[in-house]
Scaffold this active site. Structure first.
Site, short mmCIF file in Angstrom:
data_model
loop_
_atom_site.label_atom_id
_atom_site.label_comp_id
_atom_site.label_asym_id
_atom_site.label_seq_id
_atom_site.Cartn_x
_atom_site.Cartn_y
_atom_site.Cartn_z
CG ASP A 199 92.16 -57.05 28.63
OD1 ASP A 199 92.94 -57.54 27.79
OD2 ASP A 199 91.68 -57.69 29.58
CE LYS A 219 90.37 -60.87 28.61
NZ LYS A 219 90.46 -60.64 30.06
#
Lengths: 322, 322
Positions: A180, A184
């Protein structure tokens, strides 16, 4: 069609209960498109209203399946607003298409939820001030985990508490894998003009492959796998603290290096001081050279994420005649 | 008319030498309007090009004299970009006129230079997330002064060094009076919807009226007046440090209170940790409730201020057809 307050409260109740919006379908106040004809319908509407009215297609899913329809509506001159990281972390070809009209895409909530990260970096870049380094803690979950193990708590216990508090994905390995945060980091790197893919990013996972989703169930991981990780993390925490440092799971974009993983950092640095689930981002540029531009605050949560999406939609609307 | 690189470098040289741009007038590359006909000419151009092309009138002065022409071009549908605080801190009537088309005004560099302060607050507000408290250190000059006196240096010496480093206005009392910070506080308060004027703000000056510009020359203030202030500040610094606190010159907007002045703050708070000329702003809202949204970085300097103005101009341009 305008949704009234009463109906919106009903929507909130349904979502809070974990039910599907489909249960509200027979109210007649909205349409839920689930079959294969849905893409066609969305594209038809975008073709008619997108370019003239500033209709925006808003993607709050966490799915890769939306990429096709997003690309189609972009081609039709429609605006898009994303909280979904997947479309922007797919191939460069997909990315180039999605951002081909930079004014017609907003995706603030893909990084740091509602924190003004994307808008700030875009402003720095558009003013001609070259960004040469970004360092940040971009996972509320991993931020919480790292600051708790720093206090001497075992990783296994911290992760279980985090899960019970709703800080993690249903399978906490989705957070602990670093994937995750890597998404980003990729979104930020591409914003800076880097033409790289997810597999160019060095990602440190907090668990070994043998405990991955293909080798072990989530229950087994929580019940037994996690316990095996306690000792190693505790040793690293102790070693760091002997140097006056703490461990943080950070993202670094600098030179030709884009990586996410655990770093030993001074206790008395902005990242080292970070507690709980706050995010922090340090942007170094020509103007912000010795002291970075710092943005800090809650980087997760339904409310801030939704606030970021709403601000994006209104920002897009400003492009269209009053 | 496009300005080439060579000419722009010449402009920089002229400004660095402290000369007037008028000396470049005979190059034929630009017009300098100085006489009473200038307003008329600007308004004429705005009337023709403002609404269609996205021509923006950019005010980088520090004068109240621009308010008239700014209001006229706003009436013509022209966009305005301000680094100048004076027009936004005049009467409510002037303010209402200037912001009457919220999409057509940008003024990022009025607070915190290029730091994304205004854009961030606007995003929070537009998402419906009510801001209930803003606290910040918004003067690079006073930030530098307060962190230096904290290290035991006499105020008089610190101010003289700050002046020699170019951190202060020619007459340092313009900074020490708190008026500059008060203007920034007023701009933020009005952004939150407060209908107040400069005289509603409680302002703490670092010098008494008897040392004001009407009573004493700048030279006398620097040579003798300042020395008389050393003891009082040093006592306050010592008293604060006995409580584990430090002194900071801050702006607080909360409840019905908008004030700027010296506050005793924990050494280990974001404001207490602030060193040198960095600015920091903490925004508390429904979403950012216990932990604020924090923006920090260089809040002064020609480069960041110019970068903020340029980003504003480009942001305005995005409103007009490609």
């Amino acid at each position: 069609m305008e949704l009234d307050d009463e109906f919106l409260l009903e929507v909130c109740r349904v979502k809070l209960n974990g039910s599907s919006l489909l249960t509200l379908c027979n109210s007649g106040q909205f349409q839920a498109l689930t079959n294969s004809g849905s893409t066609r319908k969305v594209v038809d509407i975008a073709a008619v209203l997108g370019k003239s009215l500033g209709l925006a297609l808003v993607d709050c899913s966490a799915s890769s399946e939306t990429i096709g329809v997003l690309k189609q509506v972009v081609d039709l001159g429609c605006c898009i607003v994303l909280a979904n990281k997947k479309p922007l972390t797919s191939t460069m070809e997909d990315y180039d298409k999605l951002v081909s009209h930079p004014r017609r895409i907003r995706h603030e909530s893909t990084v740091g939820a509602g924190l003004p990260v994307i808008v700030s970096i875009n402003r720095v870049i558009s003013s001609g001030d070259a960004v040469h380094r970004i360092v940040g803690s971009l996972s509320g979950t991993l931020g919480y985990v790292m600051s708790e193990v720093e206090d001497g708590k075992p990783l296994s216990q911290v992760v279980k508490v985090a899960k019970s508090l709703g800080f993690t994905e249903p399978d906490p390995r989705d957070d602990l894998s670093g994937m995750d945060v890597a998404r980003k980091a990729l979104i930020l790197a591409r914003l800076l003009g880097w033409r790289i893919n997810l597999d160019s990013i060095k990602i440190e996972s907090l668990f070994p492959k043998e405990m991955g989703p293909n080798a072990m169930s989530a229950e087994d991981f929580l019940d037994s796998g996690l316990l095996l990780l306690d000792k190693d993390i505790q040793e690293r925490v102790t070693k760091a603290s002997l140097n006056g440092n703490v461990l943080r799971y950070v993202c670094v974009i600098e030179g030709s290096r884009c990586e996410v993983g655990i770093q030993e950092l001074p206790k008395d640095s902005p990242l080292g001081r970070l507690r709980g689930s706050d995010n922090v981002l340090e942007i170094y540029s020509r103007c912000y050279n010795e002291q970075p531009l710092v943005i800090q605050g809650a980087g997760a949560g339904n409310d801030t994420t939704a606030a970021g999406v709403l601000a994006d939609i209104l920002d897009i609307l400003a492009l269209f005649p009053e």
